[in-house]
Design an enzyme around this catalytic site. Structure first.
Site, PDB file in Angstrom:
ATOM      1  CB  SER A 137      -0.884   0.025   1.250  1.00 40.60           C
ATOM      2  OG  SER A 137      -1.673  -1.128   1.317  1.00 40.60           O
ATOM      3  CG  HIS A 158      -2.775  -1.213  -3.776  1.00 36.48           C
ATOM      4  ND1 HIS A 158      -3.476  -0.063  -3.492  1.00 36.48           N
ATOM      5  CD2 HIS A 158      -2.561  -1.827  -2.596  1.00 36.48           C
ATOM      6  CE1 HIS A 158      -3.667   0.010  -2.191  1.00 36.48           C
ATOM      7  NE2 HIS A 158      -3.125  -1.030  -1.627  1.00 36.48           N
ATOM      8  CD  GLU A 170      -4.626   2.804  -5.991  1.00 35.30           C
ATOM      9  OE1 GLU A 170      -4.991   3.990  -5.940  1.00 35.30           O
ATOM     10  OE2 GLU A 170      -3.976   2.285  -5.060  1.00 35.30           O
ATOM     11  CG  ASN A 209      -4.295   3.510   0.778  1.00 33.25           C
ATOM     12  OD1 ASN A 209      -5.411   3.386   1.290  1.00 33.25           O
ATOM     13  ND2 ASN A 209      -3.528   2.482   0.507  1.00 33.25           N
TER      14      ASN A 209
HETATM   15  N1  LIG Z   1      -5.590  -4.731   4.700  1.00 31.90           N
HETATM   16  C1  LIG Z   1      -5.945  -4.000   3.659  1.00 31.90           C
HETATM   17  O1  LIG Z   1      -7.046  -3.430   3.602  1.00 31.90           O
HETATM   18  C2  LIG Z   1      -4.993  -3.866   2.494  1.00 31.90           C
HETATM   19  C3  LIG Z   1      -5.486  -3.361   1.277  1.00 31.90           C
HETATM   20  C4  LIG Z   1      -4.615  -3.284   0.177  1.00 31.90           C
HETATM   21  C5  LIG Z   1      -3.282  -3.669   0.323  1.00 31.90           C
HETATM   22  N2  LIG Z   1      -2.847  -4.142   1.534  1.00 31.90           N
HETATM   23  C6  LIG Z   1      -1.444  -4.571   1.618  1.00 31.90           C
HETATM   24  O2  LIG Z   1      -1.429  -5.994   1.517  1.00 31.90           O
HETATM   25  C7  LIG Z   1      -0.323  -6.524   2.275  1.00 31.90           C
HETATM   26  C8  LIG Z   1      -0.828  -7.556   3.243  1.00 31.90           C
HETATM   27  O3  LIG Z   1      -1.772  -6.961   4.113  1.00 31.90           O
HETATM   28  P1  LIG Z   1      -2.829  -7.848   4.926  1.00 31.90           P
HETATM   29  O4  LIG Z   1      -3.882  -6.912   5.395  1.00 31.90           O
HETATM   30  O5  LIG Z   1      -3.191  -9.054   4.155  1.00 31.90           O
HETATM   31  O6  LIG Z   1      -1.923  -8.287   6.190  1.00 31.90           O
HETATM   32  P2  LIG Z   1      -2.140  -9.541   7.140  1.00 31.90           P
HETATM   33  O7  LIG Z   1      -1.418  -9.204   8.405  1.00 31.90           O
HETATM   34  O8  LIG Z   1      -3.573  -9.945   7.201  1.00 31.90           O
HETATM   35  O9  LIG Z   1      -1.371 -10.744   6.382  1.00 31.90           O
HETATM   36  C9  LIG Z   1       0.001 -10.749   6.159  1.00 31.90           C
HETATM   37  C10 LIG Z   1       0.421 -12.202   6.013  1.00 31.90           C
HETATM   38  O10 LIG Z   1       1.772 -12.248   5.557  1.00 31.90           O
HETATM   39  C11 LIG Z   1       2.365 -13.402   6.130  1.00 31.90           C
HETATM   40  N3  LIG Z   1       3.817 -13.293   6.028  1.00 31.90           N
HETATM   41  C12 LIG Z   1       4.661 -12.496   6.730  1.00 31.90           C
HETATM   42  N4  LIG Z   1       5.919 -12.697   6.315  1.00 31.90           N
HETATM   43  C13 LIG Z   1       5.878 -13.637   5.333  1.00 31.90           C
HETATM   44  C14 LIG Z   1       6.861 -14.277   4.528  1.00 31.90           C
HETATM   45  N5  LIG Z   1       8.143 -13.977   4.654  1.00 31.90           N
HETATM   46  N6  LIG Z   1       6.443 -15.198   3.606  1.00 31.90           N
HETATM   47  C15 LIG Z   1       5.136 -15.514   3.484  1.00 31.90           C
HETATM   48  N7  LIG Z   1       4.163 -14.935   4.241  1.00 31.90           N
HETATM   49  C16 LIG Z   1       4.532 -14.017   5.143  1.00 31.90           C
HETATM   50  C17 LIG Z   1       1.839 -13.403   7.555  1.00 31.90           C
HETATM   51  O11 LIG Z   1       1.973 -14.687   8.158  1.00 31.90           O
HETATM   52  C18 LIG Z   1       0.382 -12.991   7.336  1.00 31.90           C
HETATM   53  O12 LIG Z   1      -0.463 -14.119   7.159  1.00 31.90           O
HETATM   54  C19 LIG Z   1       0.371  -5.321   2.906  1.00 31.90           C
HETATM   55  O13 LIG Z   1       1.432  -4.925   2.070  1.00 31.90           O
HETATM   56  C20 LIG Z   1      -0.721  -4.261   2.928  1.00 31.90           C
HETATM   57  O14 LIG Z   1      -0.202  -2.959   2.903  1.00 31.90           O
HETATM   58  C21 LIG Z   1      -3.663  -4.267   2.609  1.00 31.90           C
END
Ligand SMILES: NC(=O)c1ccc[n+]([C@@H]2O[C@H](COP(=O)([O-])OP(=O)(O)OC[C@H]3O[C@@H](n4cnc5c(N)ncnc54)[C@H](O)[C@@H]3O)[C@@H](O)[C@H]2O)c1
Length: 302
Positions: A137, A158, A170, A209
């Site tokens: 993000s 994204h 995006e 964002n």
């Molecule tokens: N939450 C949102 O609304 C949203 C929206 C768009 C983008 N994002 C982006 O998406 C990404 C993930 O966010 P999320 O909300 O799913 O987070 P989350 O905390 O729900 O999930 C992250 C996952 O990554 C795993 N992880 C960590 N290190 C790892 C590795 N080395 N190898 C494999 N897996 C690994 C963790 O175990 C966890 O399950 C971030 O970059 C965030 O900025 C989030």
């Protein structure tokens, strides 16, 4: 002109399905699970990687529950659910991503963890023109791109939360991304996944964002300073502005750690006070009250 500046061009995109058939998704949290579901429902073969067997099991259950709910609600048939599940496989070894045409990284919003993953992907993915994408993000795509030996093939894809529901994606080319990579990624997103793609430059916050985060932070500041209750703030925007969800509920849905880290990146980039995370947000993150995913944020969740 750098590819990232060509933000308003649109291209014909053909044969995207033939181009990309095997997808890898790194991380099976909220977003990784949703992205894997979107790809598998679109007919792609998807392999999902997590850190541990336990995290993988949680992610697999998340995916299974989401697909079952979609079937219960009549969005897909029971047969489609089973076919989608059959296209999904799981691993804790990124080495199994060797044959992937497209990898989408969706792990925690942490630059050093993501950089390391891109270095590993660069080593293991054998297809010379494979697309290496991040769902970040806020982390500059160029930093992930230059961690690889193929910076022209790295791009931000994204998705929005929940990925199976939200129509928008995006596309964020880094300064190094080739026009060819942008076109191919756009082709997959639009023609195969059926999403609407918009392009943004590699600037913290991209389009959505950059507009959304200062709004969420303002709502948190309003709550913190006691101007109104959480319910009244959320009802205000739901009933006064027809938003489907008020800002504090939305922050809980996104995850307060994610909101805070996106805000920090935007603040680092622009030094704009509106992007500075309020103390309450930091304290809630420190306390592990990250919103829906931990069962407690601005609201409790069962
Ligand atoms: N939450 C949102 O609304 C949203 C929206 C768009 C983008 N994002 C982006 O998406 C990404 C993930 O966010 P999320 O909300 O799913 O987070 P989350 O905390 O729900 O999930 C992250 C996952 O990554 C795993 N992880 C960590 N290190 C790892 C590795 N080395 N190898 C494999 N897996 C690994 C963790 O175990 C966890 O399950 C971030 O970059 C965030 O900025 C989030």
């Amino acid at each position: 002109m750098p590819a990232e500046l060509l933000i308003s061009e649109r291209h014909d995109v053909t044969d995207s399905m033939a181009d990309v058939q095997r997808v890898g998704v790194v991380g099976c949290g909220q977003m990784g699970a949703g992205i894997a579901e979107v790809c598998a429902r679109s007919g792609l073969e998807v392999k999902v990687a997590e850190t541990t067997g336990e995290a993988l099991e949680i992610g697999r259950t998340r995916l299974y529950n989401s697909l079952s709910k979609a079937a219960e609600r009549g969005k897909i048939t029971a047969e489609e659910r089973d076919e989608t599940l059959a296209r999904l496989s799981f691993t804790t070894d990124l080495g199994e991503f060797a044959d992937r045409d497209l990898v989408i990284e969706a792990v925690v919003e942490n630059e050093s963890i993501k950089t390391e993953i891109f270095q590993v992907l660069d080593q293991v993915v054998t297809r010379p023109d494979a697309i290496l994408a991040s769902n970040t993000s806020s982390i500059p795509l160029v930093k992930l791109a230059v961690a690889t030996s193929r910076p022209d093939q790295v791009i931000g894809i994204h998705f929005f939360n929940p990925a199976p529901v939200q129509k928008l994606v995006e596309l964020i080319p880094a300064l190094t991304t080739s026009e060819e990579t942008i076109k191919r990624a756009e082709g997959v997103v639009q023609n195969v996944l059926g999403k609407h793609a918009i392009r943004a430059q590699d600037r913290s916050g991209f389009v959505v964002n950059a507009l959304l985060i200062p709004y969420l932070l303002s709502a948190i500041r309003m709550f913190e300073s006691g101007i109104a209750s959480r319910e009244d703030i959320d009802n205000g925007m739901e009933m006064g502005c027809a938003h489907p969800m008020g800002p504090l509920k939305l922050a809980d849905l996104i995850g307060l750690d994610t909101v805070a880290s996106v805000a920090d990146s935007m603040y680092d980039e622009y030094k704009e006070p509106l992007y500075a995370a309020p103390p309450l947000l930091q304290r809630m993150v420190d306390a592990g009250r990250l919103g829906r995913k931990t069962g407690s944020g601005f609201y409790p969740y069962s």
